[in-house]
Design a protein around this motif. Structure first.
Motif, PDB file in Angstrom:
ATOM      1  N   GLN A   1       0.773  -1.225   0.000  1.00 33.62           N
ATOM      2  CA  GLN A   1       0.000   0.000   0.000  1.00 33.62           C
ATOM      3  C   GLN A   1       0.814   1.291   0.000  1.00 33.62           C
ATOM      4  O   GLN A   1       0.279   2.341   0.309  1.00 33.62           O
ATOM      5  CB  GLN A   1      -0.956   0.010   1.212  1.00 33.62           C
ATOM      6  CG  GLN A   1      -2.015  -1.059   1.096  1.00 33.62           C
ATOM      7  CD  GLN A   1      -2.952  -1.045   2.266  1.00 33.62           C
ATOM      8  OE1 GLN A   1      -2.749  -0.323   3.222  1.00 33.62           O
ATOM      9  NE2 GLN A   1      -3.992  -1.850   2.199  1.00 33.62           N
TER      10      GLN A   1
ATOM     11  N   ASN B   1       2.706  -8.100  -5.298  1.00 35.95           N
ATOM     12  CA  ASN B   1       1.699  -7.113  -4.903  1.00 35.95           C
ATOM     13  C   ASN B   1       1.801  -5.820  -5.692  1.00 35.95           C
ATOM     14  O   ASN B   1       1.473  -4.744  -5.187  1.00 35.95           O
ATOM     15  CB  ASN B   1       1.856  -6.804  -3.413  1.00 35.95           C
ATOM     16  CG  ASN B   1       1.672  -8.032  -2.559  1.00 35.95           C
ATOM     17  OD1 ASN B   1       0.915  -8.920  -2.901  1.00 35.95           O
ATOM     18  ND2 ASN B   1       2.381  -8.078  -1.442  1.00 35.95           N
TER      19      ASN B   1
ATOM     20  N   ASP C   1     -10.039 -11.886  -2.370  1.00 37.33           N
ATOM     21  CA  ASP C   1     -10.676 -11.356  -1.169  1.00 37.33           C
ATOM     22  C   ASP C   1     -11.852 -12.234  -0.760  1.00 37.33           C
ATOM     23  O   ASP C   1     -12.035 -13.331  -1.288  1.00 37.33           O
ATOM     24  CB  ASP C   1     -11.115  -9.903  -1.395  1.00 37.33           C
ATOM     25  CG  ASP C   1     -12.125  -9.747  -2.538  1.00 37.33           C
ATOM     26  OD1 ASP C   1     -12.750 -10.764  -2.941  1.00 37.33           O
ATOM     27  OD2 ASP C   1     -12.300  -8.615  -3.023  1.00 37.33           O
TER      28      ASP C   1
ATOM     29  N   ALA D   1      -7.694  -9.399  -5.166  1.00 43.51           N
ATOM     30  CA  ALA D   1      -7.362  -8.272  -4.307  1.00 43.51           C
ATOM     31  C   ALA D   1      -6.706  -7.187  -5.161  1.00 43.51           C
ATOM     32  O   ALA D   1      -5.906  -7.499  -6.052  1.00 43.51           O
ATOM     33  CB  ALA D   1      -6.415  -8.726  -3.198  1.00 43.51           C
TER      34      ALA D   1
ATOM     35  N   SER E   1      -2.972  -7.385  -6.007  1.00 43.05           N
ATOM     36  CA  SER E   1      -2.426  -8.640  -6.518  1.00 43.05           C
ATOM     37  C   SER E   1      -1.977  -8.499  -7.972  1.00 43.05           C
ATOM     38  O   SER E   1      -2.734  -8.038  -8.830  1.00 43.05           O
ATOM     39  CB  SER E   1      -3.477  -9.741  -6.397  1.00 43.05           C
ATOM     40  OG  SER E   1      -2.962 -10.981  -6.823  1.00 43.05           O
TER      41      SER E   1
ATOM     42  N   VAL F   1      -6.333 -11.435   1.971  1.00 46.82           N
ATOM     43  CA  VAL F   1      -6.771 -10.208   2.639  1.00 46.82           C
ATOM     44  C   VAL F   1      -7.219 -10.552   4.054  1.00 46.82           C
ATOM     45  O   VAL F   1      -8.000 -11.478   4.252  1.00 46.82           O
ATOM     46  CB  VAL F   1      -7.918  -9.547   1.859  1.00 46.82           C
ATOM     47  CG1 VAL F   1      -8.429  -8.319   2.594  1.00 46.82           C
ATOM     48  CG2 VAL F   1      -7.468  -9.179   0.451  1.00 46.82           C
ATOM     49  N   ASP F   2      -6.728  -9.802   5.028  1.00 43.08           N
ATOM     50  CA  ASP F   2      -7.076 -10.029   6.442  1.00 43.08           C
ATOM     51  C   ASP F   2      -6.799 -11.472   6.855  1.00 43.08           C
ATOM     52  O   ASP F   2      -7.662 -12.171   7.390  1.00 43.08           O
ATOM     53  CB  ASP F   2      -8.548  -9.685   6.702  1.00 43.08           C
ATOM     54  CG  ASP F   2      -8.848  -8.219   6.448  1.00 43.08           C
ATOM     55  OD1 ASP F   2      -7.948  -7.391   6.661  1.00 43.08           O
ATOM     56  OD2 ASP F   2      -9.984  -7.906   6.046  1.00 43.08           O
TER      57      ASP F   2
ATOM     58  N   ASN G   1      -1.880  -8.896   5.007  1.00 40.42           N
ATOM     59  CA  ASN G   1      -2.387  -8.900   3.639  1.00 40.42           C
ATOM     60  C   ASN G   1      -1.253  -9.132   2.663  1.00 40.42           C
ATOM     61  O   ASN G   1      -0.119  -8.732   2.919  1.00 40.42           O
ATOM     62  CB  ASN G   1      -3.032  -7.546   3.301  1.00 40.42           C
ATOM     63  CG  ASN G   1      -4.109  -7.141   4.265  1.00 40.42           C
ATOM     64  OD1 ASN G   1      -5.223  -7.627   4.219  1.00 40.42           O
ATOM     65  ND2 ASN G   1      -3.763  -6.228   5.176  1.00 40.42           N
TER      66      ASN G   1
END
Length: 404
Positions: free
Chosen positions: A21, A210, A235, A241, A244, A257-258, A272
């Motif tokens: 992120q 990612n 997800d 996701a 990805s 995810v999570d 993640n």
């Protein structure tokens, strides 16, 4: 990869981890990056009491009705695997481990980042009271190989050495949750090491990376090498996701995810990334190696891809052949296949033929009926003729003889 910062604490050590992120510069020549990261401090006293969402989708009793992966050796090439977490203590074979970084130790059980410990937990964490989290192959054995750290010190050369170590220690499955976007050829140091593992009939699973926020296909390595099962992240809705990496090389997707898993020392954290999708599929591969010992690595990969839950009938660049379905992969027939293929199209419904309608009477009955009709008609005709003759006679009598 587009990373974000991860703060980890282990014996007062603080490190940064690349994740999906935030901006991240391209690695130097041959550098390998971990593919996930989130905010997590450890060791953790807290455990997640419930069953994490990726496991809620799996009927574990059905998944484990034949095997829990006992005897299967899985190499985790990562930041090390801390075996002091109670869910991993009996899972890790420290005697077979290795540390390929300076000053880290000798057996691969030092993990100052927590990344490799999370990866190992998704594969083989043992059941523990007070938590619903457990590895998909909770009787498999982990070979810990430390090849990267919080500085992303891993290179293609150390990754190649790690793969060779895994081969030497009898690994049947290798998980690599690292990648580089630097183009590598099959003849590169890392390419040749992967080929050696594939040639030894080892299932090699790698994260796709990612760097996929723009949705554009891009090859990452070692995931894109021939024979490697590349795993994208999905997800809760079985969709890719956003982070990805997409590409033709993607084999399947898996939850990324999570994701709950073990951390060094004690407890669990969520994270993640495709780093945590790959070990989900690695756990399935470990179960299959135990259930189908005569199958080749390529046949195991083909079954995982063929039984994935598909969004399209065939392969696409975002989730490959679909989202991995552990139960379907383990509950199919025992006939292996060498490659996945699209599902056959549904049979086209044929228009029904016009129904043949017939009377309820037999031919004999119809003949009798027609004869009765003819006889009745003849009787009526005779009656008409006779009646006409009688009327004519009576008229002549009333008139008398005609004059001549």
């Amino acid at each position: 990869m587009t990373p974000y910062r991860k703060t980890v604490l282990l014996t007062a050590a603080v490190a940064a981890l690349a994740g999906p992120q935030a901006a991240y510069a391209d690695p130097g020549a041959g550098d390998l990056r971990r593919d996930g990261g989130g905010v997590c401090t450890f060791p953790m006293k807290k455990q997640f009491e419930g069953r994490p969402w990726p496991l809620q989708r799996v009927l574990l009793d059905e998944l484990w009705q034949d095997t829990r992966g006992k005897g299967v050796r899985v190499a985790v090439i990562d930041t090390g695997v801390d075996d002091t977490n109670p869910q991993l203590t009996s899972a890790v074979d420290a005697s077979a481990g290795a540390d390929l970084l300076p000053g880290g130790g000798t057996d691969g059980t030092v993990d100052q980042v927590g990344h490799g410990t999370k990866v190992a937990g998704i594969i083989a964490a043992r059941p523990r009271g007070g938590t619903g989290f457990v590895g998909l192959a909770p009787e498999a054995t982990i070979i810990p190989i430390r090849q990267n750290d919080e500085k992303n010190s891993g290179k293609d050369t150390t990754m190649a050495a790690a793969i060779d170590h895994a081969i030497a220690k009898g690994a049947e499955v290798i998980n690599i949750s690292q990648d580089t976007t630097r183009p590598l050829t099959e003849d590169s140091v890392l390419g040749r090491a992967v080929a050696r593992a594939v040639g030894r009939d080892i299932v090699v699973v790698a994260s796709a990376g990612n760097d996929g926020m723009d949705g554009r296909p891009k090859r990452t390595y070692p995931a894109a090498f021939d024979g490697v099962l590349a795993v994208a992240a999905s997800d809760r809705n079985n969709e890719r996701a956003p982070f990805s990496q997409a590409g033709r090389f993607v084999g399947v997707a898996a939850p990324g995810v999570d994701i709950v898993s073990t951390v060094p020392g004690n407890g669990q954290c969520t994270d993640n990334g495709t780093s945590f999708s790959a070990p989900y599929v690695t756990g399935v591969a470990a179960l299959m190696r135990a259930k189908y010992p005569a199958w080749t690595a390529a046949q195991i990969v083909a079954r995982i891809e063929q039984t994935a839950e598909r969004s399209v009938n065939g392969h696409d660049d975002f989730v490959g052949w679909g989202v991995a379905d552990p139960v379907r992969a383990l509950s199919g027939d025992d006939a292996p296949q060498d490659a996945p293929h699209p599902d056959p199209p549904p049979a086209r419904a044929q228009a029904p033929e016009p129904a043949h309608l017939s009377g309820s009477r037999t031919p004999q009955e119809r003949s009798k009926r027609y004869a009765a009709y003819a006889l009745a008609a003849a009787a009526v005709l005779v009656g008409v003729v006779a009646g006409t003759a009688t009327v004519a006679r009576d008229i002549r009598r009333r008139r008398g003889p005609r004059a001549r």
